[in-house]
Motif scaffolding. Structure first.
Motif, PDB file in Angstrom:
ATOM      1  N   VAL A   1       0.744  -1.110  -0.145  1.00  0.00           N
ATOM      2  CA  VAL A   1       0.062  -0.122   0.056  1.00  0.00           C
ATOM      3  C   VAL A   1       0.828   1.222  -0.218  1.00  0.00           C
ATOM      4  CG1 VAL A   1      -2.047  -0.941   0.841  1.00  0.00           C
ATOM      5  CG2 VAL A   1      -0.391  -0.070   2.583  1.00  0.00           C
ATOM      6  N   THR A   2       2.081   1.062   0.493  1.00  0.00           N
ATOM      7  CA  THR A   2       2.751   2.474   0.356  1.00  0.00           C
ATOM      8  C   THR A   2       3.797   2.486  -0.761  1.00  0.00           C
ATOM      9  OG1 THR A   2       4.593   1.358   1.788  1.00  0.00           O
ATOM     10  CG2 THR A   2       2.754   2.672   2.855  1.00  0.00           C
ATOM     11  N   PHE A   3       3.892   1.466  -1.724  1.00  0.00           N
ATOM     12  CA  PHE A   3       4.601   1.259  -2.608  1.00  0.00           C
ATOM     13  C   PHE A   3       5.018   2.486  -3.523  1.00  0.00           C
ATOM     14  CE2 PHE A   3       5.554  -0.109  -7.123  1.00  0.00           C
ATOM     15  CZ  PHE A   3       6.537  -0.858  -6.767  1.00  0.00           C
ATOM     16  N   PRO A   4       3.867   3.333  -3.898  1.00  0.00           N
ATOM     17  CA  PRO A   4       4.146   4.436  -4.908  1.00  0.00           C
ATOM     18  C   PRO A   4       4.720   5.761  -4.304  1.00  0.00           C
ATOM     19  CG  PRO A   4       2.100   3.787  -5.000  1.00  0.00           C
ATOM     20  CD  PRO A   4       2.413   3.101  -3.767  1.00  0.00           C
ATOM     21  N   PHE A   5       4.764   5.977  -2.788  1.00  0.00           N
ATOM     22  CA  PHE A   5       5.158   7.045  -2.367  1.00  0.00           C
ATOM     23  C   PHE A   5       6.295   7.908  -2.872  1.00  0.00           C
ATOM     24  CE2 PHE A   5       1.530   6.003   0.654  1.00  0.00           C
ATOM     25  CZ  PHE A   5       0.799   7.267   0.519  1.00  0.00           C
ATOM     26  N   VAL A   6       7.535   6.866  -2.628  1.00  0.00           N
ATOM     27  CA  VAL A   6       8.661   7.797  -2.751  1.00  0.00           C
ATOM     28  C   VAL A   6       9.046   8.158  -4.255  1.00  0.00           C
ATOM     29  CG1 VAL A   6      11.145   7.730  -2.746  1.00  0.00           C
ATOM     30  CG2 VAL A   6       9.559   6.877  -0.499  1.00  0.00           C
ATOM     31  N   ALA A   7       8.599   7.018  -4.985  1.00  0.00           N
ATOM     32  CA  ALA A   7       8.917   7.016  -6.425  1.00  0.00           C
ATOM     33  C   ALA A   7       8.104   8.194  -7.095  1.00  0.00           C
ATOM     34  CB  ALA A   7       8.422   5.758  -7.149  1.00  0.00           C
ATOM     35  N   ARG A   8       7.079   8.488  -6.811  1.00  0.00           N
ATOM     36  CA  ARG A   8       5.984   9.333  -7.172  1.00  0.00           C
ATOM     37  C   ARG A   8       6.453  10.822  -7.059  1.00  0.00           C
ATOM     38  NH1 ARG A   8       0.079   8.987  -6.369  1.00  0.00           N
ATOM     39  NH2 ARG A   8       0.110  10.541  -7.876  1.00  0.00           N
TER      40      ARG A   8
END
Lengths: 282, 297
Positions: free
Chosen positions: B167-174
Motif C-alpha cells: 500500500v505504500t509502494f508508490p509514495f517515494v517514487a512518485r
C-alpha cells in the motif's frame, strides 16, 4: 559493448540503467504484479459460470451498489467544495490561509481507523453533531449517510490538490479580456474559468471516486454494517475471507479490481486530454 | 510621447477606478466564500481531529497514560515501528531506483511503467491484503509449500510487512520521478565528464539535488505505513500482543467498548499525522523549489 545498438532505448552516458530498471521491474513484479496476478488467476480458476454466480449474488450486488452510490455522492460533494476551496486558497489572501492549506492534507495523514472512530463518536445519536441531528429525524452514524460522511472525509484532498496548481497557472489576462469584452463576472467564471478547470476537476473527481470506492477503515466503524443496507463491498470481501469462502472473496475483489482498472484508464485519458488541450496538468 | 513632441500639454487621464478589479469578486462574495471554506473544513476536518483528543482525555490523564503503557498497546506500538522500519526503507530504495531509471533514461514502455508504479493507489486496501492471502494463505498458491517448511507469512509479521509495502509502494517514487525529470541529467553528465564514478555521481550530485523531495516522500510513506488499516487487517489475524499494529489495536479496543483507551492509542496516531503535516508544510514552505517539479531547478 556500448556500440551495440539498442533500439528500445536512447543511448546515455549515465551508468546504472540496467541495474536501476532491473531492480525496479523485479521489485514491482514481486510486490505488486505477481500478487495481483494471483487474484486474476484465482478468479479465472473459478470458471465463468461460478464466477458469474458469485459476482451477481444479491448481497454482492447490494454491496457494490452501496459502495458506488455512496462514493459517487462523496466525490460529487468534494468536487463542488474542492473547487471552491481551491479557488479560495489560490485567489484570495486572508488570515489563516497557510493553515487551511496545510489542513487539507489531514485525511492523507490521519490513519483511516482513527478517522472512523472519531467520525462515529461525532455522529452517534449522543455525539457532538449527532445529538442535533437526532431530533430532526436524521440518522447519520450506523446508516448509509454515515458512509457518505466518512468517504467525504477520506477523499477530500483529491479535488483540491488537482485543481489548485491548474488554477494557479490560468492566465489572468484571459479574464481581463473577457471583462473588457463586456462579460459579467459570472459569465467569465462559467465560460472562461470553468472550461479551463474542467479536466483537472474531472481528474480530481475520478481520483476521489476511486479512493472512496475502495475505502474500508473509516467506513466500517460508522456504517453499522447491516447486510443489504449498509455493508460496503470491501467489508463483504473481509466477511467472505473470515468465513474461509475464498472463492466468494475473490469474485467480489476481482469485480472491484476490474472497476479500479477502468477508472485508472479513465484518469489517464483525462490527464492526456488535459495536457493536449490545455498544455498543463500532471 | 506624441503629445510631448507636438508641444501640447501632456494630460494623463486617470483610469476610472471601479470598486474592484475586473478579475475578482465583490468583497461580500469573497468574505462569504472564505467563511464557507472555514466552516466546511472546520466541520469536516478539524472537528474529528479535536474529537480524538477530547475523547482520549475524557477519563483523565492517568487513564490516558495507563491505556498507552498497557502491555498489548506497547506490543502494538513496537510492531507498528518494526513494520514501518522495514517497509519504508524498502520502498525508499525502490523509489530512488525507479526514479533513476525513469527520469535519467529514455526507453520504450516508460509511461506504462509509471502507470504500474501508481497502481497500488487504485487498489482497495482490502484487496491489497487479500492478494497476499491468496498467495501465501493456507489455501493459497504457496500455502502447502510454506506449511511444509514451517514458514508463517499470513497471520504473522511477514504478511503485515508485505501488505504495508504494497500500500505504500508508490509514495517515494512518485515524489522523485517528476522532480528528477525536471532536473534532467546535465549535472550528472558534468560530474562524469570530470571523472567521477557513477556511484560517486549519484551520491554527491543526484542525491543532494533531490534530498528534500526524498525526505518528503519518505514522510508520507511512513505516515501511511504506520496508519494502514484495511490491508493489514486482512493479513494480520488480530492476535493480541503478537500481530496487532496500532490501528488494529484501536479497532479491538473500540469494539470492546473501551472507548477512552481506543481514543488514547488513536491520539498517538493523530499526533503522528499532525507531526507529518507540520513537517510537510515546513518542507514545502522552506524548500518549495527543491520539492516541487514545477519550479525551475
Amino acid at each position: 559493448m556500448r556500440g551495440r545498438a539498442r533500439t528500445w532505448r536512447k543511448r546515455s552516458v549515465l551508468p546504472g540503467f540496467g541495474l536501476s530498471l532491473g531492480f525496479t521491474i523485479a521489485y514491482l513484479g514481486l510486490v505488486v504484479l505477481v500478487p495481483l496476478a494471483a487474484l486474476v488467476i484465482k478468479s479465472a480458476g473459478l470458471g465463468a459460470a461460478e464466477f458469474w454466480r458469485l459476482a451477481t449474488d444479491p448481497r454482492t450486488l447490494a454491496a457494490l451498489r452501496l459502495s458506488f452510490g455512496t462514493a459517487l455522492v462523496a466525490a460529487t460533494i468534494n468536487a463542488v467544495f474542492g473547487a471552491l476551496i481551491a479557488w479560495v486558497l489560490v485567489r484570495y489572501r486572508f488570515f489563516g490561509r497557510r493553515f487551511l492549506d496545510a489542513v487539507i492534507d489531514l485525511p492523507f495523514a490521519l490513519p483511516t481507523a482513527v478517522a472512523g472512530i472519531a467520525l462515529t463518536s461525532l455522529y452517534a445519536p449522543n455525539g457532538w453533531v449527532g445529538q442535533f441531528l437526532q431530533p430532526l429525524g436524521l440518522k447519520v452514524a450506523y446508516a448509509p449517510a454515515g458512509i457518505v460522511v466518512a468517504l467525504t472525509f477520506v477523499s477530500l484532498p483529491f479535488v483540491v490538490r488537482t485543481v489548485e496548481p491548474v488554477l494557479a497557472e490560468i492566465d489572468r489576462e484571459l479574464e481581463e479580456a473577457a471583462a473588457t469584452l463586456g462579460a459579467s463576472r459570472a459569465q467569465t467564471m462559467f465560460k472562461v474559468i470553468v472550461p479551463a478547470l474542467l479536466p483537472a476537476l474531472l481528474t480530481g473527481f475520478a481520483l476521489a471516486l476511486a479512493r472512496a470506492v475502495g475505502e474500508y477503515g473509516s467506513v466500517i466503524f460508522i456504517a453499522g454494517n447491516i447486510p443489504y443496507v449498509s455493508e460496503i463491498a470491501p467489508l463483504l470481501i473481509v466477511i467472505r475471507l473470515e468465513e474461509f469462502d475464498y472463492a466468494g472473496a475473490t469474485a467480489v475483489a476481482a469485480v472491484m479490481l476490474a472497476i479500479a482498472f477502468v477508472m485508472l484508464f479513465v484518469i489517464n485519458l483525462l490527464q492526456a486530454w488535459s495536457r493536449r488541450r490545455f498544455g498543463y496538468g500532471s | 510621447m506624441a503629445a510631448e513632441l507636438s508641444g501640447a500639454p501632456l494630460r494623463i487621464s486617470r483610469p476610472v477606478r471601479r470598486g474592484r478589479s475586473a478579475t475578482t469578486e465583490a468583497p461580500a462574495v469573497r468574505v462569504a466564500l472564505v467563511g464557507l471554506v472555514f466552516v466546511f473544513l472546520g466541520f469536516f476536518l478539524m472537528l474529528p481531529l479535536v474529537a480524538v483528543f477530547v475523547e482520549a482525555l475524557r477519563g483523565g490523564i492517568s487513564a490516558y497514560l495507563a491505556a498507552i503503557v498497557e502491555p498489548d498497546a506497547l506490543a502494538a506500538i513496537r510492531l507498528t515501528l518494526i513494520v514501518a522500519a522495514i517497509a519504508v526503507p524498502a520502498n525508499m530504495v525502490f523509489g530512488v531506483a525507479a526514479a533513476w531509471a525513469v527520469a535519467k533514461f529514455e526507453f520504450k514502455g516508460k509511461s506504462l511503467l509509471v502507470t504500474l508504479i501508481d497502481l497500488p493507489f487504485s487498489v482497495s486496501p482490502v484487496i491489497s491484503g487479500l492478494v497476499y492471502v491468496l498467495l501465501f494463505g493456507a489455501q493459497g498458491f504457496f500455502g502447502p509449500f510454506l506449511d511444509a517448511h514451517g514458514v508463517e507469512i499470513i497471520f504473522a509479521v511477514p504478511g503485515i510487512v508485505l501488505a504495508t509495502i504494497f500500500v505504500t509502494f508508490p509514495f517515494v517514487a512518485r515524489e522523485l520521478i517528476p522532480l528528477m525529470q525536471e532536473q534532467g541529467s546535465g549535472d550528472e553528465e558534468a560530474a562524469l565528464s570530470l571523472g567521477a564514478s557513477g556511484f560517486t555521481t549519484f551520491l554527491l550530485v543526484t542525491l543532494p539535488n533531490v534530498k528534500w523531495a526524498l525526505l518528503y516522500g519518505v514522510l508520507l510513506c511512513n505516515a501511511r505505513a504506520m496508519g494502514e488499516f484495511g490491508a493489514v487487517s486482512v493479513v494480520s489475524g488480530h492476535i493480541r500482543g503478537l500481530t496487532n499494529t496500532m490501528p488494529l489495536h484501536v479497532e479491538i479496543l473500540y469494539n470492546e467498548y473501551s472507548f477512552a483507551a481506543a481514543f488514547a492509542v488513536a491520539s498517538l496516531l493523530a499526533l503522528l499525522a499532525l507531526f507529518t503535516l507540520a513537517l510537510k508544510t515546513f518542507l514545502e514552505w522552506r524548500f518549495a523549489g527543491a520539492i516541487a517539479a514545477e519550479r525551475a531547478h
